[in-house]
Design an enzyme around this catalytic site. Sequence first.
Site, mmCIF file in Angstrom:
data_model
loop_
_atom_site.group_PDB
_atom_site.id
_atom_site.type_symbol
_atom_site.label_atom_id
_atom_site.label_comp_id
_atom_site.label_asym_id
_atom_site.label_seq_id
_atom_site.Cartn_x
_atom_site.Cartn_y
_atom_site.Cartn_z
ATOM 1 N N THR A 140 4.349 10.918 31.465
ATOM 2 C CA THR A 140 5.448 11.579 30.747
ATOM 3 C C THR A 140 6.773 11.084 31.309
ATOM 4 O OG1 THR A 140 4.095 13.554 30.431
ATOM 5 C CG2 THR A 140 6.470 13.803 30.114
ATOM 6 N N LYS A 195 6.597 14.340 23.335
ATOM 7 C CA LYS A 195 6.014 14.984 24.526
ATOM 8 C C LYS A 195 7.003 15.981 25.136
ATOM 9 C CE LYS A 195 3.443 15.880 28.031
ATOM 10 N NZ LYS A 195 2.444 16.923 27.869
ATOM 11 N N LYS A 212 9.984 18.763 36.371
ATOM 12 C CA LYS A 212 10.350 17.370 36.065
ATOM 13 C C LYS A 212 10.581 17.212 34.552
ATOM 14 C CE LYS A 212 6.619 14.592 35.541
ATOM 15 N NZ LYS A 212 6.406 13.983 34.249
#
Length: 291
Positions: free
Chosen positions: A97, A172, A240
């Site tokens: 990701t 995503k 994150k």
Amino acid sequence: MAQKIGFIGMGIMGKPMALNLLKGGYEVTVFNRTLSKTEPLASAGAGVAETPGGAADGADALILMLTGPEAVDSMLNEPGGVVEGGAEPGVLVNMSTVPPAYSRKLKGVLDAAGIPLVEAPVAGTKKPAETGELVILAGGDEKRVGDLEPVFMKMGKKVLHCGEIGQAAAMKLTLNLLLGIMMEGIGEALQFGKKAGLSQEMILDAVLAGPLGCPLFDIKSEALKSDEFPAQFPFKHMLKDLRFALDTARETDTATPACGAVAGVYERGMEMDLGDLDMAAVIRVLAAMPR
Ligand code: NAP
């Protein structure tokens, strides 16, 4: 069609994904920064490379499943790295990701090295990675994504072609923005209800029985009830991704007030040393927070 696969990153997700490729009949060579994590793969019949470039050498497809941009850059550019060492995999498939802007930058770097890029972050966590039921969010050239479909279908149950490079990364982060807000939301609701005298078990039962019930809350209910949070999707990775979403929102001039507030809650959790637990441990932050 890809037959030989290089796979870098034997973390929570990468290990079961690589195992599924092996089970699916592919010849797999793995690399991981921490060598000991490649042992289960070696026992199952995978080759183990000594460098990232070694995993890429002769691979029809090289898959990366790493924390994020810093880890990807290091696997490409460090001594013995994929680009540094001049390896020429047929295609590099980044399943980590990362922000869309990074994915587009990566395409430029790989174009210069003559390596085609497909991005393919995934929806689904440790369990679907083990059972081969991830949803693969693919970005890049349509034919290349199509050629990779048999590989993807050993790791997942569905491939969604989101568009050009950057768009799967955007998809995503769109999903994870929602995930972070929902997780904090159920934690906050549980905390609110408990302070008002309700039992956590009863609140969860009520949520799951009605229109607010959803697979996410169902999957996390056991951890929430037991207050034990072994990492499925690590807390630090949730933060994150919320940061990536906030950076992307700035670039696209988008208001994301809830995402900003939730990221703040996760930041506090890092100060409480929750980073390696599951993201559902956000409930511990809420329990410890002054009003
Ligand atoms: P993880 O268990 O923390 O594994 C991270 C992997 O990246 C490990 O192989 C680690 O190597 C490697 N790595 C980290 N920093 C590195 C560096 N500087 N240089 C080289 N290698 C480095 O993470 P994960 O849960 O498998 O997640 C992998 C990716 O999938 C992340 O982008 C995550 O956001 C995404 N994702 C995770 C889930 C989930 O539920 N877990 C779901 C969907 C997507 P070491 O073993 O040496 O530390």
